[in-house]
Design a protein around this motif. Structure first.
Motif, PDB file in Angstrom:
ATOM      1  N   ILE A  88      25.306 115.504  85.000  1.00  0.00           N
ATOM      2  CA  ILE A  88      26.278 115.141  84.008  1.00  0.00           C
ATOM      3  C   ILE A  88      25.702 115.078  82.532  1.00  0.00           C
ATOM      4  O   ILE A  88      25.938 115.939  81.638  1.00  0.00           O
ATOM      5  N   TRP A 103      25.284 118.083  80.520  1.00  0.00           N
ATOM      6  CA  TRP A 103      26.257 118.939  79.672  1.00  0.00           C
ATOM      7  C   TRP A 103      26.471 118.086  78.312  1.00  0.00           C
ATOM      8  O   TRP A 103      27.714 118.252  77.889  1.00  0.00           O
ATOM      9  N   THR A 104      25.841 116.791  78.074  1.00  0.00           N
ATOM     10  CA  THR A 104      26.006 116.389  76.796  1.00  0.00           C
ATOM     11  C   THR A 104      25.024 116.693  75.856  1.00  0.00           C
ATOM     12  O   THR A 104      24.082 117.338  76.172  1.00  0.00           O
ATOM     13  N   SER A 105      25.246 116.132  74.526  1.00  0.00           N
ATOM     14  CA  SER A 105      24.428 116.415  73.492  1.00  0.00           C
ATOM     15  C   SER A 105      23.025 115.865  73.436  1.00  0.00           C
ATOM     16  O   SER A 105      22.760 114.739  73.650  1.00  0.00           O
ATOM     17  N   ILE A 124      22.562 113.503  70.568  1.00  0.00           N
ATOM     18  CA  ILE A 124      23.072 112.218  70.726  1.00  0.00           C
ATOM     19  C   ILE A 124      22.102 111.343  71.837  1.00  0.00           C
ATOM     20  O   ILE A 124      21.791 109.964  71.640  1.00  0.00           O
ATOM     21  N   THR A 178      30.666 112.095  73.181  1.00  0.00           N
ATOM     22  CA  THR A 178      29.954 111.852  74.409  1.00  0.00           C
ATOM     23  C   THR A 178      31.225 111.905  75.429  1.00  0.00           C
ATOM     24  O   THR A 178      31.362 112.680  76.268  1.00  0.00           O
ATOM     25  N   SER A 204      32.903 115.216  75.560  1.00  0.00           N
ATOM     26  CA  SER A 204      31.859 115.943  76.586  1.00  0.00           C
ATOM     27  C   SER A 204      32.419 115.588  77.981  1.00  0.00           C
ATOM     28  O   SER A 204      32.668 116.282  78.961  1.00  0.00           O
ATOM     29  N   LEU A 205      32.451 113.997  78.213  1.00  0.00           N
ATOM     30  CA  LEU A 205      32.764 113.868  79.582  1.00  0.00           C
ATOM     31  C   LEU A 205      34.077 114.195  80.295  1.00  0.00           C
ATOM     32  O   LEU A 205      34.427 114.589  81.102  1.00  0.00           O
ATOM     33  N   ILE A 233      33.874 117.776  80.717  1.00  0.00           N
ATOM     34  CA  ILE A 233      33.215 118.090  82.381  1.00  0.00           C
ATOM     35  C   ILE A 233      34.082 117.485  83.462  1.00  0.00           C
ATOM     36  O   ILE A 233      34.443 118.519  84.405  1.00  0.00           O
TER      37      ILE A 233
END
Lengths: 287, 280
Positions: free
Chosen positions: A113, A116-118, A121, B247, B250-251, B254
């Motif tokens: 997971i 898929w985040t920045s 950040i 974030t 994004s979560l 997903i």
């Protein structure tokens, strides 16, 4: 027979043509452009077409270049090493010690997971941890291990490598896990029946069969670290440099020909490194 | 086969737990710190608890055009997602034909994956500059991001088609389906759940892309560029608040994709089709 294969080729190219067009326009042409511009000249405000080797000459005569390339390799090797150890151990646990498929998928997703985040950040998120008054320093001080805050935690080479491992360990976990899942479990049973210890099974069966996954993960990590510029800039607080930063500094100063020449050398270095690694495994067969 | 948990299981489990902590710990830390009181700083201790910094994000625009950049990143993410899915499927079908020259195209795709991102950024920027085209996130930025998302999309398609049972297509052909009908009514429905994975990669990789967009987005920033710009001049927890929000976003994305993929597979299973079996 001949006719059929021609038609097959034609349909193939037709289906692949959008991919080809995108890659031609946004990958091949830009590379050609960079190669061309690397021979151009620059004034303070503009660049002009030329055919001169000055940019390369300057690059190869500067001791900074060698130091920066050395630093880039150093970052790459250290990051690769830690990613490999972590990636292999995590994948090994998931593939051979978690027995329910549902749990395997759930834990695997938990690992992927963050991918898929920045990234930006995720780099910023180290500040409260590593800072001068950060969690790491505070806990070390309250434990009495150190008397005053460590200055080298944030904005240092240590922070750069830590961030690299943090960002890219997943690229090692995923392909290794993928290969391990395809190992026939009866091989492990056979090894056990034949009297092999856990360690012998690991070194004689699992590691050799996992090599392709290890290689794919390594290629990802190596290319990502070698081509990076933002992690080094941010995590070192602009105190450390790698090749990517050399390029981005030139770009910031509008010295495009010089940036292009460095880019060409970087690309050649990456391709040679990958070429050497690819000699060990045929990726396309392993997908 | 298993006589209880061995000692190595617990050691490895502990290692795994530490790895997860390593992955998520920092992000959770800034999520907590983004609730700092108005006088709080970038590190612990918490100076009260408030929504001050989130409020700041919605209030002033002194820190830049956050919401504009968010809208651009979102739009660009959708554009890249759709394009990636369509082109990857077409190319995936093409590669199955092992057409003449496919080897070269494959190496081109791999090059696209391993080339340092800054080179794509620099090269595309230079071309647009020299040709006098307008550098804009919908043109140069869009194309540059595709060079990053398409290899991932195609690699997923390879994995999908390598596990694909050709018998389904042969059956369709034997029943008189044309090749288009075979693709439309047999192949695509079977691979559909995997396409959700391609879409997830397409969107998130674009939404978070930094290096390939840096020199190709023109005068309007995407969100990652905006956030990076903030790191150099913003030293308050408002940075954390923004990081926490994106974030969380994004979560959510997903989670939505995983849910869609899960229910798609369930629906396939409920219909009594085992067509997608063995495809992860």
């Amino acid at each position: 027979m001949f006719k059929k294969s021609t038609a097959n080729d034609l349909v193939g190219w037709l289906l692949a043509s959008p991919l080809l067009v995108i890659l031609a326009l946004f990958l091949v042409l830009p590379i050609c452009m960079i190669v061309a511009v690397s021979f151009w000249g620059a004034t303070e405000f503009s660049i002009y077409p030329a055919f001169q080797f000055e940019n390369y000459q300057y690059l190869f005569e500067s001791s900074v270049t060698y130091a920066v390339f050395f630093k880039t390799f150093l970052f790459t090797i250290i990051t690769w090493f830690f990613c490999l150890i972590i990636g292999f151990t995590v994948a090994y646990f998931l593939a051979f010690h978690v027995h329910s498929l549902t749990w395997q998928i759930a834990l695997f997703l938990l690992c992927t997971i963050p991918f898929w985040t920045s990234n930006i950040i995720r780099m910023i998120s180290w500040i409260p941890f590593l800072g001068r008054n950060g969690i790491a320093n505070q806990s070390l001080m309250s434990l009495g291990i150190i008397d005053e805050p460590l200055e080298w935690l944030l904005f240092s080479d240590f922070a750069v490598v830590l961030a690299f491992v943090h960002l890219y360990a997943l690229f090692m976990v995923v392909p290794i896990f993928n290969t391990m899942m395809r190992i026939d479990k009866s091989l492990l049973e056979a090894a056990r029946d034949a009297g092999a210890s856990g360690f012998q099974t690991l070194t004689n069966i699992i590691i050799p069969l996992t090599k392709p996954g290890i290689m794919i993960g390594s290629i990802f990590v190596v290319t990502l670290v070698m081509g990076d510029f933002i992690t080094v800039r941010f995590m070192s607080g602009s105190q450390s440099a790698n090749v990517g930063r050399l390029i981005s500094n030139d770009v910031a100063l509008l010295r495009y020909p010089s940036a292009a020449a460095t880019s060409v050398i970087l690309l050649i270095t990456v391709l040679i490194t990958i070429g050497i690694m690819l000699r060990f495994v045929n990726i396309r067969k392993e997908l | 086969m298993q006589e209880g948990r061995s000692r190595s299981f617990y050691i490895l489990a502990a290692f795994f737990a530490l790895f997860i902590l390593f992955l998520y710990g920092p992000t959770i830390t800034i999520a907590i710190l983004s609730f700092q009181g108005p006088k709080g700083g970038l590190t612990f201790p918490m100076n009260g608890v408030s929504l001050h910094w989130f409020h700041d994000l919605f209030e002033q625009q002194a820190v830049g055009d956050i919401w504009g950049s968010f809208r651009r990143s979102f739009a660009l993410g959708l554009m890249v997602m759709v394009t990636t899915v369509v082109i990857s499927v077409m190319a995936g079908l093409a590669f199955r034909k092992r057409f003449w020259g496919s080897g070269i195209l494959f190496y081109l795709v791999i090059t696209s994956l391993i080339i340092p991102s800054i080179l794509v950024s620099l090269g595309v920027g230079l071309i647009f500059n020299q040709l006098g085209f307008d550098i804009h996130w919908t043109t140069s930025g869009f194309g540059s991001q595709l060079t990053w998302t398409l290899p991932f999309g195609l690699l997923i398609m390879f994995a999908v088609f390598n596990r694909f049972d050709k018998a389904y297509e042969e059956a369709a052909r034997d029943l008189g389906a044309t090749s288009w009908q075979t693709i439309r009514y047999v192949v695509l429905p079977i691979i559909a759940p995997s396409l959700i994975g391609v879409a997830l990669f397409g969107f998130t990789l674009s939404y978070d892309e930094f290096a390939r967009t840096l020199l190709t987005s023109g005068s309007y920033n995407t969100l990652p560029l905006e956030i990076f710009g903030m790191t150099t001049n913003v030293t308050s927890p408002v940075l954390y608040a923004l990081g926490t929000l994106t974030t969380v976003f994004s979560l959510l994305i997903i989670g939505a994709f995983l849910l869609i993929a899960y229910s798609a597979r369930r629906r396939q299973a409920a219909k009594g089709s085992n067509a997608g079996d063995g495809m992860v």
